[in-house]
Design a protein around this motif. Sequence first.
Motif, PDB file in Angstrom:
ATOM      1  N   ILE A  90       0.895  -1.157   0.000  1.00 15.93           N
ATOM      2  CA  ILE A  90       0.000   0.000   0.000  1.00 15.93           C
ATOM      3  C   ILE A  90       0.930   1.202   0.000  1.00 15.93           C
ATOM      4  O   ILE A  90       1.644   1.448   0.972  1.00 15.93           O
ATOM      5  CB  ILE A  90      -0.908   0.049   1.249  1.00 15.93           C
ATOM      6  N   ASN A  91       0.961   1.902  -1.114  1.00 15.50           N
ATOM      7  CA  ASN A  91       1.906   3.013  -1.265  1.00 15.50           C
ATOM      8  C   ASN A  91       1.312   4.085  -2.158  1.00 15.50           C
ATOM      9  O   ASN A  91       1.345   3.950  -3.364  1.00 15.50           O
ATOM     10  CB  ASN A  91       3.217   2.481  -1.861  1.00 15.50           C
ATOM     11  N   PRO A  92       0.778   5.144  -1.597  1.00 12.89           N
ATOM     12  CA  PRO A  92       0.800   5.456  -0.183  1.00 12.89           C
ATOM     13  C   PRO A  92      -0.454   5.028   0.589  1.00 12.89           C
ATOM     14  O   PRO A  92      -1.525   4.894   0.025  1.00 12.89           O
ATOM     15  CB  PRO A  92       0.846   6.985  -0.201  1.00 12.89           C
ATOM     16  N   LEU A  93      -0.238   4.838   1.910  1.00 12.47           N
ATOM     17  CA  LEU A  93      -1.325   4.858   2.876  1.00 12.47           C
ATOM     18  C   LEU A  93      -1.251   6.269   3.463  1.00 12.47           C
ATOM     19  O   LEU A  93      -0.259   6.613   4.110  1.00 12.47           O
ATOM     20  CB  LEU A  93      -1.092   3.826   3.985  1.00 12.47           C
ATOM     21  N   VAL A 102      -4.480   4.668  -0.773  1.00 14.93           N
ATOM     22  CA  VAL A 102      -4.707   5.370  -2.026  1.00 14.93           C
ATOM     23  C   VAL A 102      -4.275   4.522  -3.226  1.00 14.93           C
ATOM     24  O   VAL A 102      -4.814   4.628  -4.317  1.00 14.93           O
ATOM     25  CB  VAL A 102      -3.959   6.723  -1.963  1.00 14.93           C
ATOM     26  N   ASP A 103      -3.272   3.681  -3.023  1.00 16.94           N
ATOM     27  CA  ASP A 103      -2.725   2.886  -4.124  1.00 16.94           C
ATOM     28  C   ASP A 103      -2.281   1.536  -3.573  1.00 16.94           C
ATOM     29  O   ASP A 103      -1.651   1.473  -2.517  1.00 16.94           O
ATOM     30  CB  ASP A 103      -1.526   3.630  -4.729  1.00 16.94           C
ATOM     31  N   VAL A 104      -2.622   0.478  -4.292  1.00 10.54           N
ATOM     32  CA  VAL A 104      -2.210  -0.853  -3.848  1.00 10.54           C
ATOM     33  C   VAL A 104      -1.707  -1.654  -5.041  1.00 10.54           C
ATOM     34  O   VAL A 104      -2.153  -1.473  -6.175  1.00 10.54           O
ATOM     35  CB  VAL A 104      -3.376  -1.588  -3.130  1.00 10.54           C
ATOM     36  N   ARG A 105      -0.732  -2.490  -4.755  1.00  6.45           N
ATOM     37  CA  ARG A 105      -0.151  -3.315  -5.808  1.00  6.45           C
ATOM     38  C   ARG A 105       0.156  -4.655  -5.158  1.00  6.45           C
ATOM     39  O   ARG A 105       0.651  -4.693  -4.039  1.00  6.45           O
ATOM     40  CB  ARG A 105       1.141  -2.625  -6.243  1.00  6.45           C
ATOM     41  N   LEU A 106      -0.171  -5.756  -5.827  1.00 10.79           N
ATOM     42  CA  LEU A 106       0.204  -7.031  -5.220  1.00 10.79           C
ATOM     43  C   LEU A 106       0.540  -8.097  -6.234  1.00 10.79           C
ATOM     44  O   LEU A 106       0.150  -8.024  -7.392  1.00 10.79           O
ATOM     45  CB  LEU A 106      -0.839  -7.493  -4.216  1.00 10.79           C
TER      46      LEU A 106
END
Length: 230
Positions: free
Chosen positions: A210-213, A223-227
Motif C-alpha cells: 500500500i503506497n501510499p497509505l 490510495v494505491d495498492v499493488r500485489l
Amino acid sequence: EAARDILMDAKERDDNRLGVEAMGLLDAYGIETPAGEVVDEPADAVTVAENIDGPVVMKIVSPDILHKSDIGGVKVGVANENVYDAYEDLVARATNYQPDATILGVQVQEMVDLDDGTETIVGVNRDPQFGPLVLFGLGGIFVEVLEDTTLRVAPVSEPEAREMIDEVKAAPLLRGARGRTPADVEGVIETIQRLSQLVTDFPAILELDINPLVAGPDGVRAVDVRLTVD
Ligand code: ADP
Ligand code: MG
C-alpha cells in the motif's frame, strides 16, 4: 467472502499482478480506500467525477504499467470540466509509452488531502525462512533514500505494530512534529494489523504494497495498492 472471490478471479484470468482490482481486498479487511471507480469511456469518467465532491485524481489502469506516475499516468486535482480531456490524455500517454499496452481504462478517485496528511507505506514480502514480513515506513524519501523502514513477521500484534511506528526515525512527523497536524496513529497501527491478517489468511499473496497509505488527522486511506499472487 469478497476477498476470496477477488483472488479466485485473478487466478482464473491467470493474472499474477493486481492493482486497482485489489482495492476490494482492502475494503474486505476494513482498510479504508478513497471512493472511486474504473471506467473505460471518457464520458463515464465525467459521470463518476460528478458524483464525487471536489476535484478528482485520475489514473491509468493497465496490467502493463506498474508505476503509473513514472509515465505520467496519474493526474491529481482534476476539475470536472477537465475530466473528459484528462481521460484521453492518460490513454495517449500510456499508448505513447508502450504502443501495445493493454489499457483497461482509467480509475477516477476521490482526492485525499495530502497537506494535512502524511504518506506512509505498508507492505508485505514473503521470506523463505520467516514467512510474511510486514514493512512500515513513511513514504517518499524516507523509504527510498533513507531506507527508514521497519519489519515484523506476520501476524503482527497490536504492541508490535505500535513498536513499528516508534522505530522509524521519521515517526515524530506522524505525531505532529514541525507544526504538522498529528495523524491518526491508531489508524495506522490498526492498518498494519489488518494487512498482516490479510496475508496470513491468504498464503497466495506473495507481495503487497500500500503506497501510499495516507495518514491524516481523521483517519487513514489506502490510495494505491499493488500485489503479486502465486
Ligand atoms: P503510482 O505509485 O503507480 O505512481 P499512485 O496511485 O501511488 O500511483 O499515485 C502517485 C502519487 O499521486 C501518490 O503517491 C500520491 O502522492 C498522489 N495521489 C494518488 N492518488 C491520490 C489521491 N486519491 N489523493 C491525493 N493524492 C493522490
Ligand atoms: Mg503508488
